[in-house]
Design a protein around this motif. Structure first.
Motif, PDB file in Angstrom:
ATOM      1  N   TYR A   1       0.844  -1.206   0.000  1.00  0.00           N
ATOM      2  CA  TYR A   1       0.000   0.000   0.000  1.00  0.00           C
ATOM      3  C   TYR A   1       0.875   1.250   0.000  1.00  0.00           C
ATOM      4  CZ  TYR A   1      -4.415  -2.447   1.002  1.00  0.00           C
ATOM      5  OH  TYR A   1      -5.536  -3.236   0.942  1.00  0.00           O
TER       6      TYR A   1
ATOM      7  N   GLU B   1       3.490   0.449  -3.973  1.00  0.00           N
ATOM      8  CA  GLU B   1       2.917   0.350  -5.328  1.00  0.00           C
ATOM      9  C   GLU B   1       2.318   1.666  -5.838  1.00  0.00           C
ATOM     10  OE1 GLU B   1       2.965  -2.144  -7.821  1.00  0.00           O
ATOM     11  OE2 GLU B   1       4.591  -2.682  -6.471  1.00  0.00           O
ATOM     12  N   PRO B   2       1.478   2.368  -5.013  1.00  0.00           N
ATOM     13  CA  PRO B   2       0.895   3.617  -5.537  1.00  0.00           C
ATOM     14  C   PRO B   2       1.957   4.624  -5.995  1.00  0.00           C
ATOM     15  CG  PRO B   2      -0.307   2.919  -3.600  1.00  0.00           C
ATOM     16  CD  PRO B   2       0.914   2.027  -3.699  1.00  0.00           C
TER      17      PRO B   2
ATOM     18  N   TYR C   1       2.805   4.706  -9.645  1.00  0.00           N
ATOM     19  CA  TYR C   1       1.813   5.245 -10.590  1.00  0.00           C
ATOM     20  C   TYR C   1       1.464   6.686 -10.277  1.00  0.00           C
ATOM     21  CZ  TYR C   1       1.502   0.370 -11.788  1.00  0.00           C
ATOM     22  OH  TYR C   1       1.814  -0.896 -12.199  1.00  0.00           O
ATOM     23  N   ARG C   2       2.121   7.239  -9.266  1.00  0.00           N
ATOM     24  CA  ARG C   2       1.793   8.600  -8.839  1.00  0.00           C
ATOM     25  C   ARG C   2       2.443   9.606  -9.780  1.00  0.00           C
ATOM     26  NH1 ARG C   2      -0.181  10.516  -3.962  1.00  0.00           N
ATOM     27  NH2 ARG C   2       0.226  12.728  -3.659  1.00  0.00           N
TER      28      ARG C   2
ATOM     29  N   GLU D   1      -6.978  11.894  -0.708  1.00  0.00           N
ATOM     30  CA  GLU D   1      -5.612  11.436  -0.393  1.00  0.00           C
ATOM     31  C   GLU D   1      -5.588  10.720   0.957  1.00  0.00           C
ATOM     32  OE1 GLU D   1      -2.623  12.842  -2.371  1.00  0.00           O
ATOM     33  OE2 GLU D   1      -1.758  11.060  -1.432  1.00  0.00           O
TER      34      GLU D   1
ATOM     35  N   PRO E   1      -6.306   3.820   0.213  1.00  0.00           N
ATOM     36  CA  PRO E   1      -6.808   2.520  -0.251  1.00  0.00           C
ATOM     37  C   PRO E   1      -8.083   2.061   0.470  1.00  0.00           C
ATOM     38  CG  PRO E   1      -5.002   2.198   1.288  1.00  0.00           C
ATOM     39  CD  PRO E   1      -5.143   3.690   1.111  1.00  0.00           C
ATOM     40  N   ASN E   2      -8.531   2.812   1.486  1.00  0.00           N
ATOM     41  CA  ASN E   2      -9.596   2.295   2.357  1.00  0.00           C
ATOM     42  C   ASN E   2     -11.004   2.230   1.763  1.00  0.00           C
ATOM     43  OD1 ASN E   2      -7.703   1.837   4.328  1.00  0.00           O
ATOM     44  ND2 ASN E   2      -8.047   3.762   5.379  1.00  0.00           N
ATOM     45  N   PRO E   3     -11.432   3.208   0.976  1.00  0.00           N
ATOM     46  CA  PRO E   3     -12.860   3.219   0.589  1.00  0.00           C
ATOM     47  C   PRO E   3     -13.197   2.374  -0.641  1.00  0.00           C
ATOM     48  CG  PRO E   3     -11.817   5.224  -0.185  1.00  0.00           C
ATOM     49  CD  PRO E   3     -10.734   4.418   0.475  1.00  0.00           C
ATOM     50  N   CYS E   4     -12.433   1.325  -0.928  1.00  0.00           N
ATOM     51  CA  CYS E   4     -12.655   0.491  -2.111  1.00  0.00           C
ATOM     52  C   CYS E   4     -12.585   1.283  -3.409  1.00  0.00           C
ATOM     53  CB  CYS E   4     -13.990  -0.257  -2.016  1.00  0.00           C
ATOM     54  SG  CYS E   4     -13.957  -1.565  -0.816  1.00  0.00           S
TER      55      CYS E   4
ATOM     56  N   GLY F   1      -2.266   7.605  -7.817  1.00  0.00           N
ATOM     57  CA  GLY F   1      -1.570   6.321  -7.886  1.00  0.00           C
ATOM     58  C   GLY F   1      -2.163   5.202  -7.049  1.00  0.00           C
ATOM     59  N   PHE F   2      -3.217   5.494  -6.268  1.00  0.00           N
ATOM     60  CA  PHE F   2      -3.766   4.425  -5.409  1.00  0.00           C
ATOM     61  C   PHE F   2      -4.253   3.241  -6.252  1.00  0.00           C
ATOM     62  CE2 PHE F   2      -4.427   8.168  -2.589  1.00  0.00           C
ATOM     63  CZ  PHE F   2      -3.529   7.794  -1.619  1.00  0.00           C
TER      64      PHE F   2
ATOM     65  N   ALA G   1      -8.490  -1.047  -5.728  1.00  0.00           N
ATOM     66  CA  ALA G   1      -8.261  -1.672  -4.414  1.00  0.00           C
ATOM     67  C   ALA G   1      -7.080  -1.054  -3.671  1.00  0.00           C
ATOM     68  CB  ALA G   1      -8.089  -3.194  -4.539  1.00  0.00           C
ATOM     69  N   GLY G   2      -6.560   0.062  -4.172  1.00  0.00           N
ATOM     70  CA  GLY G   2      -5.442   0.723  -3.486  1.00  0.00           C
ATOM     71  C   GLY G   2      -4.119   0.025  -3.689  1.00  0.00           C
ATOM     72  N   LEU G   3      -4.081  -0.910  -4.667  1.00  0.00           N
ATOM     73  CA  LEU G   3      -2.873  -1.712  -4.870  1.00  0.00           C
ATOM     74  C   LEU G   3      -1.971  -1.108  -5.947  1.00  0.00           C
ATOM     75  CD1 LEU G   3      -4.671  -5.160  -4.678  1.00  0.00           C
ATOM     76  CD2 LEU G   3      -3.182  -4.167  -2.932  1.00  0.00           C
ATOM     77  N   GLY G   4      -2.250   0.148  -6.302  1.00  0.00           N
ATOM     78  CA  GLY G   4      -1.444   0.848  -7.300  1.00  0.00           C
ATOM     79  C   GLY G   4      -2.101   0.862  -8.653  1.00  0.00           C
TER      80      GLY G   4
END
Lengths: 185, 283
Positions: A172, A175-176, A179-180, B179, B183-186, B238-239, B242-245
């Protein structure tokens, strides 16, 4: 896709790295907010828990009711951070893995490293799809909590991703960033 | 004066069907946006997540299963025609009965507790609903309903900005809220924004915004432009799914506004997951 058998062993946990896509097969327990609060309060009072969490993987889920002829209802993960207050205590008591969604506190990550544990993400909102990999369910305790009761699920090829491994690597965070493309604020 | 009589039973049946339908059948606005996101997503894991979500939505539709286990707290926006008289019951009871029947007969999860702080005992039928009623001219009742999941609801925020913050202040607060949600709110999420009104009106606008189809724009071109700009900025965070990028952090940003006080510029951000469920019916 790695196929992993539950319950987890320390040897299996060593092979799991942040970013791995896995299919979990075996048994796990479920629990979310209200059940965590109860387990934590018992642990604080040094009383026995109604379920043996030693070596278990816990799935943060509150399923919808099963329709007739279905084993379970829809059963996707709930946000894990709400369990953070209680989690280090449970990890110290032998819990080996967690399945949920979303970020964890530093205290949880520290307790995971200390106790050699792993945190998986299931896909939030893929609840009808995930239910297909749950083959049996049994209520273990706290039936009065309804959807929040602690259940035992038998799962087959439950798709998850290792998001925080036993070394504390956390996708978490990493990875982001790949792509940021916005300025950091 | 022409009045129209509507039977309470018809209200109950309408509300029941709306809540069942919105929990089984996602709107085409969301499906189209998920497919579009899948085309554009650069992250392999993100692409995998998006195809799982599309598959999930197909299963839910074909088997009439809840799209998400969190079938939400029941929210209704009602436009109640002032020529309507209800026979055989009263409006509130008829609506609550519709919610009760939808959640019990539809095998939807009951997620409501009786008291927020002390008892927290499940009411076992998902009532009470949250009902917002506008009295409008006419002889019909229009219902727009949705089941609001709390994974995303908990990521929402309101801020009483003041006029000197200007457009940039509004944008900054919205981006800051997304921001923080991370990743929390699906994700990919739908971002509902309310600007103006009073404290409570502003929050209501934000909720209303999440109920608007995401393939529509604010009729004022300045806000439509702000919606597009925010969507682009959020997708640079970039989240990803599922917040996995990845590049798909939001599917849509909807802004709703209302006149406000000379001293104020409130902004509310109501975050919704990709499972943005809402259905409308007029009786």
């Amino acid at each position: 896709m790695k196929e992993i058998t539950l319950p987890l062993t320390d040897e299996i946990i060593d092979t799991l790295h942040a970013g791995d896509s896995v299919l979990l097969t075996g048994t796990l327990i479920t629990g979310r907010d209200a059940a965590h609060k109860r387990l934590y309060e018992l642990a604080q009072k040094k009383e026995n828990l109604p379920v043996d969490i030693n070596g278990e993987v816990i799935y943060y889920v509150g399923p919808s009711p099963a329709k007739p002829n279905y084993t379970v209802g829809s059963a996707g993960p709930t946000s894990s951070y709400r369990m953070d207050k209680y989690t280090p205590t449970l990890l110290d008591m032998g819990l080996k893995g967690m399945i949920g969604k979303g970020a964890r506190s530093q205290a949880v990550i520290d307790a995971m490293v200390k106790n050699h544990c792993v945190y998986f993400a299931a896909i939030g909102g893929a609840a009808a799809l995930i239910a297909k990999s749950i083959k049996a369910e049994e209520i273990l305790c706290y039936e009065d909590l309804g959807t929040e009761a602690i259940r035992r699920y038998t799962v087959e090829k439950f798709p998850c991703i290792v998001v925080i491994d036993s070394m504390g690597n956390n996708i978490y965070k990493t990875e982001p960033l790949k792509y940021r493309t916005m300025r950091n604020s | 004066m022409n009045i129209r009589i509507i039977n309470a039973q018809e209200i109950t049946q309408t509300v029941k069907k709306l809540f069942m339908d919105c929990n089984f059948f996602i709107g085409t606005d969301i499906t189209d946006a998920l497919q579009n996101a899948w085309q554009k997503e650069q992250s392999p894991v993100g692409k995998q997540v998006l195809s799982q979500l599309l598959e999930n939505n197909e299963i839910a539709k074909n088997e009439q299963l809840p799209l998400c286990q969190d079938t939400g707290m029941s929210v209704l926006f009602v436009e109640y025609g002032d020529k309507v008289v209800i026979d055989g019951g009263n409006f509130k009871d008829a609506v609550e009965e519709g919610v009760r029947q939808a959640y019990c007969d539809g095998y939807l999860r009951k997620s409501v507790v009786s008291d927020p702080v002390f008892d927290r005992i499940n009411t076992k039928d998902n009532t009470p609903a949250v009902i917002h009623t506008d009295i409008v001219a006419g002889d019909t009742i229009k219902f727009t309903v949705g089941g609001k999941g709390f994974g995303s609801e908990n990521m929402s925020a309101i801020k009483m900005l003041t006029p000197s913050y200007g457009e940039q202040g509004v944008i900054d607060f919205i981006l800051e809220t997304v921001e923080k949600a991370g990743p929390n709110p699906c994700p990919p999420m739908v971002v509902g924004v309310g600007i103006g009104g009073t404290f409570e009106q502003c929050a209501l606008l934000a909720k209303k915004a999440t109920f608007r189809p995401i393939n529509t724009s604010n009729p004022d071109s300045r806000y439509a432009q702000m919606e597009n700009h925010l969507l682009q900025e959020i997708n640079k965070m970039g989240f990803g799914p599922a917040g996995l990028g990845g590049n798909s952090t939001a599917l849509g940003v909807n802004i709703e506004t209302y006149p406000t006080h000379i001293a104020g510029m409130p902004v509310a951000v109501n975050i919704c997951c990709h499972c943005a469920r809402h259905k409308t019916a007029i009786i």
